[in-house]
Design an enzyme around this catalytic site. Structure first.
Site, PDB file in Angstrom:
ATOM      1  N   GLY A 146      -9.023  13.871   0.696  1.00 40.42           N
ATOM      2  CA  GLY A 146      -7.873  13.925   1.596  1.00 40.42           C
ATOM      3  C   GLY A 146      -6.674  13.290   0.941  1.00 40.42           C
ATOM      4  O   GLY A 146      -5.757  13.963   0.473  1.00 40.42           O
ATOM      5  N   ARG A 184       1.244   1.905   7.477  1.00 40.87           N
ATOM      6  CA  ARG A 184       0.215   1.357   6.595  1.00 40.87           C
ATOM      7  C   ARG A 184       0.562  -0.035   6.042  1.00 40.87           C
ATOM      8  O   ARG A 184      -0.312  -0.910   5.991  1.00 40.87           O
ATOM      9  CB  ARG A 184      -0.082   2.326   5.454  1.00 40.87           C
ATOM     10  CG  ARG A 184      -0.727   3.630   5.919  1.00 40.87           C
ATOM     11  CD  ARG A 184      -1.109   4.520   4.747  1.00 40.87           C
ATOM     12  NE  ARG A 184      -2.204   3.952   3.985  1.00 40.87           N
ATOM     13  CZ  ARG A 184      -2.092   3.478   2.757  1.00 40.87           C
ATOM     14  NH1 ARG A 184      -0.914   3.505   2.138  1.00 40.87           N
ATOM     15  NH2 ARG A 184      -3.139   2.975   2.121  1.00 40.87           N
ATOM     16  N   CYS A 191      11.841  -2.917  15.986  1.00 40.16           N
ATOM     17  CA  CYS A 191      12.003  -4.298  16.442  1.00 40.16           C
ATOM     18  C   CYS A 191      10.706  -5.073  16.269  1.00 40.16           C
ATOM     19  O   CYS A 191      10.066  -5.501  17.241  1.00 40.16           O
ATOM     20  CB  CYS A 191      12.461  -4.313  17.898  1.00 40.16           C
ATOM     21  SG  CYS A 191      14.177  -3.789  18.087  1.00 40.16           S
TER      22      CYS A 191
END
Length: 456
Positions: free
Chosen positions: A306, A344, A375
């Site tokens: 992938g 990530r 934020c």
């Protein structure tokens, strides 16, 4: 990957480029023959750009290695890395199979026209509705993950007009050298049947009692972003050992051995992955040796790349915005995206490299912390990026964002998700349009009026 080197006072500065990335005579980053500045002006930012030529070359390398070794195989794109109709069509063009993990991914694949018989349906908590869809669409294989699922498969199979092929997912007790969040093959895992405590044996027994089911063999996935072949070899030996015991004890021979994916890519200079072919060659050597030692028929080998197909094929382009200097600590540079399109770094400390796409030929010698616009104090894409002195409106390219970027994107802070464009051989086409503010409220119920009588 190549290194683009620019001169600077006192030495040299380097920027790593990926796939068909180059620098043109304007000093602009080109991806797949397309000027990144033109792409940003055309589609806006943030923008995720996929070099589909790199996807194709990787897919062909995986398939060619099996073919050259004379080993029957299936290479399935693990589409959780990046799912959309356009990438499914690309995978179909390259003759790949497809790994989906939800009803949504399956629906998208069917809408894209992907051949259902080449779809493998994964997932640790498939609903009966999702499994029913798999039967109705005629997927090629279901990867059974738990005993509840086996019960549901049995009920659906008995009422179906077709036989369903099934793989048994197991955890072989192999701990790959990767982040805890992306390690899946160890015994303490939410995925699959334990290979060593009798769970896998019981799964085979229950599935074998369903006449409408054909068990193909075993599946494992030991983790992600793996840089060596040792863990894959250990997993193969462990699974083949179990397969051999089933042959001796039950007379059952597995026709398929699925060793999953997890092949690493280079995000930064500290990463040292192997070429795709090397992972496959090592797997084949181990499988051949182990089956020969046991006089076991060579099974068809399936793999599920992938990240290694889409990871470094993707580059995200951002516009530079505000800056803030904390004396003696860091210099912040904010961009017009962030954890909403790439969670990530915030989720598990993933590291990336960057460059100024509109000033590639200038020394990248100023140190910045690239921050997003969400934020959250943790919304930082790169802690220490080397760039030229940035000006407002400069185009920041963050490399290797093709896997688990858009796939894990959100509308946090009600930020629209970015557009995705495919480029190859100097041509570009839209794969996913940019979300609008109207898209953000499309699923909202109309505001209710609250009065003395209550909500109405």
């Amino acid at each position: 990957m190549v290194k683009f080197v620019v001169e600077q006072a006192g030495g040299m500065s380097s920027v790593h480029l990926y796939g068909a990335q180059t620098v043109n005579n304007k000093g602009h980053l080109e991806i797949g023959g397309m000027d990144s500045v033109l792409l940003a002006d055309t589609y806006g930012t943030p923008l995720i750009v996929y070099d589909t030529g790199l996807f194709r070359s990787r897919a062909r390398a995986f398939k060619r290695t099996f073919s050259d070794e004379g080993v029957p195989a299936q290479v399935a794109y693990a589409s959780k890395a990046f799912s959309c109709m356009a990438i499914y069509r690309l995978a179909e063009e390259e003759g790949l199979s497809l790994d989906v993990v939800s009803g949504g991914e399956l629906y998208t694949a069917i809408r894209a026209g992907f051949p259902a018989e080449r779809i493998h349906f994964h997932g640790n908590n498939k609903s009966e509705e999702e499994l029913r869809m798999a039967f109705e669409e005629g997927v090629g294989c279901i990867v059974a993950d738990n005993f509840l699922e086996i019960s549901m498969i049995g009920r659906l199979a008995r009422g179906s007009s077709r036989r369903m092929d099934v793989l048994i997912r197991v955890t072989p007790g192999i701990e790959a050298h990767t982040h805890d969040y992306i390690t899946t093959g160890q015994e303490d895992s939410k995925f699959g049947f334990d290979l060593n405590n009798g769970q896998a044996d019981e799964a085979l027994r229950r599935l074998s009692e369903i006449p409408e089911i054909r068990v193909l063999g075993l599946h494992c996935h030991i983790g992600s972003q793996i840089f060596d072949t040792e863990a894959f070899g250990l997993a193969a030996e462990s699974l083949i050992g179990k397969m051999d015991s089933w042959r001796r004890e039950r007379g059952f021979v597995c026709s398929v051995l699925n060793l999953g994916g997890g092949f690493g890519i280079r995000y930064t200079e500290e990463d040292h992955p192997l070429e795709p072919e090397e992972y496959v060659k090592s797997m084949i050597r181990t499988v051949k040796r182990t089956t020969e030692e046991a006089s076991y028929p060579l099974p068809e080998i399936w793999i599920e790349p992938g990240r290694s197909l889409v990871g470094d094929a993707g580059t995200t382009l951002y516009r530079a915005g505000s800056e803030k200097t904390v004396p003696g600590v860091r210099h912040y540079l904010a961009v017009d995206g962030g954890m909403s399109d790439n969670i990530r770094p915030a989720l598990y400390g993933a590291r990336y490299s960057a460059a100024l796409a509109n000033r590639m030929d200038e020394p990248h010698d100023a140190r910045y912390t690239i921050a997003g616009k969400c934020c959250e104090s943790g919304d930082k894409l790169i802690e220490e990026a080397l760039l030229p002195g940035v000006r407002e409106g400069d185009l920041v390219a963050v490399f290797c964002t093709g896997a688990y970027g858009y796939a894990m994107a959100s509308n946090y802070n009600r930020l629209p998700r970015p557009a995705v464009v495919f480029v190859e051989n100097g041509e570009h086409r839209l794969a996913i349009r940019r979300e609008t503010y109207e898209d953000l409220v499309r699923l909202d119920a109309e505001p209710a009026t609250v009065g003395k009588e209550g909500i109405r």
